[in-house]
Enzyme design. Sequence first.
Site, PDB file in Angstrom:
ATOM      1  N   SER A 129       0.824  -1.207   0.000  1.00  0.00           N
ATOM      2  CA  SER A 129       0.000   0.000   0.000  1.00  0.00           C
ATOM      3  C   SER A 129       0.852   1.248   0.000  1.00  0.00           C
ATOM      4  CB  SER A 129      -0.908   0.024   1.241  1.00  0.00           C
ATOM      5  OG  SER A 129      -1.678   1.223   1.234  1.00  0.00           O
ATOM      6  N   LYS A 183      -4.537  -6.858   3.505  1.00  0.00           N
ATOM      7  CA  LYS A 183      -4.558  -5.716   2.570  1.00  0.00           C
ATOM      8  C   LYS A 183      -5.987  -5.416   2.118  1.00  0.00           C
ATOM      9  CE  LYS A 183      -3.037  -2.458  -0.210  1.00  0.00           C
ATOM     10  NZ  LYS A 183      -4.027  -2.170  -1.199  1.00  0.00           N
ATOM     11  N   HIS A 186      -7.573  -3.575   4.862  1.00  0.00           N
ATOM     12  CA  HIS A 186      -7.007  -2.216   4.804  1.00  0.00           C
ATOM     13  C   HIS A 186      -7.794  -1.374   3.804  1.00  0.00           C
ATOM     14  CE1 HIS A 186      -4.565   0.705   2.564  1.00  0.00           C
ATOM     15  NE2 HIS A 186      -3.916   0.955   3.689  1.00  0.00           N
ATOM     16  N   ASN A 187      -8.047  -1.950   2.630  1.00  0.00           N
ATOM     17  CA  ASN A 187      -8.756  -1.189   1.605  1.00  0.00           C
ATOM     18  C   ASN A 187     -10.208  -0.922   2.004  1.00  0.00           C
ATOM     19  OD1 ASN A 187      -6.367  -1.443   0.200  1.00  0.00           O
ATOM     20  ND2 ASN A 187      -7.367  -1.830  -1.747  1.00  0.00           N
ATOM     21  N   GLU A 190      -9.990   1.876   4.186  1.00  0.00           N
ATOM     22  CA  GLU A 190      -9.683   3.042   3.334  1.00  0.00           C
ATOM     23  C   GLU A 190     -10.973   3.597   2.715  1.00  0.00           C
ATOM     24  OE1 GLU A 190      -6.470   2.364   0.353  1.00  0.00           O
ATOM     25  OE2 GLU A 190      -7.933   2.986  -1.142  1.00  0.00           O
ATOM     26  N   TYR A 191     -11.821   2.710   2.203  1.00  0.00           N
ATOM     27  CA  TYR A 191     -13.094   3.152   1.619  1.00  0.00           C
ATOM     28  C   TYR A 191     -13.917   3.924   2.660  1.00  0.00           C
ATOM     29  CZ  TYR A 191     -13.243   0.461  -2.820  1.00  0.00           C
ATOM     30  OH  TYR A 191     -13.043  -0.023  -4.089  1.00  0.00           O
ATOM     31  N   ARG A 287     -20.422   4.619  -3.172  1.00  0.00           N
ATOM     32  CA  ARG A 287     -19.735   4.673  -4.479  1.00  0.00           C
ATOM     33  C   ARG A 287     -20.665   4.195  -5.583  1.00  0.00           C
ATOM     34  NH1 ARG A 287     -13.223   3.575  -4.324  1.00  0.00           N
ATOM     35  NH2 ARG A 287     -12.857   4.473  -2.274  1.00  0.00           N
TER      36      ARG A 287
HETATM   37  C1  6PG Z   1      -3.294   1.345  -1.508  1.00  0.00           C
HETATM   38  C2  6PG Z   1      -4.555   1.522  -2.286  1.00  0.00           C
HETATM   39  C3  6PG Z   1      -4.397   0.935  -3.640  1.00  0.00           C
HETATM   40  C4  6PG Z   1      -5.410   1.445  -4.611  1.00  0.00           C
HETATM   41  C5  6PG Z   1      -6.765   0.896  -4.383  1.00  0.00           C
HETATM   42  C6  6PG Z   1      -7.821   1.831  -4.888  1.00  0.00           C
HETATM   43  O1  6PG Z   1      -3.380   0.781  -0.438  1.00  0.00           O
HETATM   44  O2  6PG Z   1      -2.240   1.779  -1.996  1.00  0.00           O
HETATM   45  O3  6PG Z   1      -5.624   0.904  -1.639  1.00  0.00           O
HETATM   46  O4  6PG Z   1      -4.332  -0.442  -3.500  1.00  0.00           O
HETATM   47  O5  6PG Z   1      -5.448   2.826  -4.598  1.00  0.00           O
HETATM   48  O6  6PG Z   1      -6.808  -0.299  -5.091  1.00  0.00           O
HETATM   49  O7  6PG Z   1      -8.931   1.111  -4.985  1.00  0.00           O
HETATM   50  P1  6PG Z   1     -10.215   1.617  -5.706  1.00  0.00           P
HETATM   51  O8  6PG Z   1      -9.866   1.865  -7.145  1.00  0.00           O
HETATM   52  O9  6PG Z   1     -11.156   0.485  -5.540  1.00  0.00           O
HETATM   53  O10 6PG Z   1     -10.630   2.884  -5.032  1.00  0.00           O
END
Ligand code: 6PG
Length: 473
Positions: A129, A183, A186-187, A190-191, A287
Amino acid sequence: MNKGRDIGLIGLGVMGRNLALNIDSRGFSVSVWDQSPEAVTRSAASQPEGRITGCDSIQALVASLARPRKIWLMVNAGAPVDEVISQLLPLLDADDIVIDGGNSLFKDTERRAAHLATHGLRFVGAGVSGGEEGARKGPAIMPGGPASTWADLRPIFEAIAAQAEGQPCVVHIGPGGAGHYVKMVHNGIEYADMQLIGETYALMSAAGMDTDVMARTFAHWNTGDLRSYLIDITARILTQRDPDTGAPIVDVIQDRAGQKGTGQWTLVNAAESAVVVSAMGAAVDARVLSSMKAARMAASSQLAGPTGRIDAPADRWVDQLHDALYASKIVSYAQGFDLLRTTSERRGWELDLGAIASIWRGGCIIRAQFLNRITEAYASDNPPANLLLAPGFVQALARTQSAWREAIATAVRAGVAVPAMSAALAYYDAYRTARGPANLLQAQRDFFGAHTYERVDRPAGQAFHTAWPEVQG
Ligand code: 6PG
């Protein structure tokens, strides 16, 4: 005889190219290959001292490496990973290590690991990431796979990873698909972080704040509890002007969000594991709704509702939004870590949740000061089953909740959608409710399906059924 290059990297898109530069800059020798010869030439040329070895074939890359070979794939998740693996298989020897650094689905990683193991090869699904800048200067790395690979990979991973308070942002996460799983979560977090910030921005707009004031507010917040990469970039984004129109850049960007799938994967997995990740769910749904632009445009003139304007004293509103964002963020992380804990127990992964919070403090997209608190909570003698119950968070939620409720109530009255904040608050309230309304639900189930229920005055596990009156007509 030349002892061979330290590592090979396949896939020279933005992430792969920058990782190669990062590895090289830490004193490791790296061979690179990509299907596109131009990408190989560009990558090798990007190191002015010529230390990155560009290979003209996958065979040449494999032949250039010291044993056990370490080959890092930075290709798109899905079929491309399988294609490269099938090209590599006949070229490798027992004990060689293949690393997949893309955003692969952890179940694909487990399938690939099992397949490679039948050839005596070791497969590491490593979440990476931090985007382009992270890849070049120091990402957070979440490697899973056989524990034996850690000794081989640790020197390189620790050297290239970001540092947080002097510690490298990488640990061996666990067996099988654990690295890619972590990971993925994590995402998901992140969302939710991004959605919560988006809702805060919507509530600032609704109160008439202009983007410069918003930017200053986010920049100020970035000095306190909310200090994080995403808050920092939000402040920077809000100051940016569109060169064509001079308008704030956010005003000319279409309000339709993309997504590549990791958020959806997190939801599917959480549903399968019966873990509530409602803040992430709200973020994914938001989204999806954002992408329905034409439908929203049509509905905007047909469906009744308040004006979407908020009339609130500016300073007080900003303080309430701060607290609403912080409290919602705590809930979202509590849900994410609940998912990690549940899956770890179910799969026997023995995930070190404190260590995961700790490596997320640097390099990755959700990096935040706040993660120190999570690491501390798990380091305590009595780690909480749910992070909401960590003493620091109990206090923070007690302190912030009246502003949190007020901000959401104001949003609801004004007709501004705040799905992630609302979901977080609803979870908080449901979680702290000793007796909820599921008694009625159980009665309904028993009524129409004789599903039975437990009684409050009898031991758990005993099933009771009522002879309900028949419904006429
Ligand atoms: C990271 C991000 C990276 C990427 C995502 C975006 O940790 O560096 O999460 O993996 O930016 O895949 O995901 P979306 O396109 O689904 O927003």
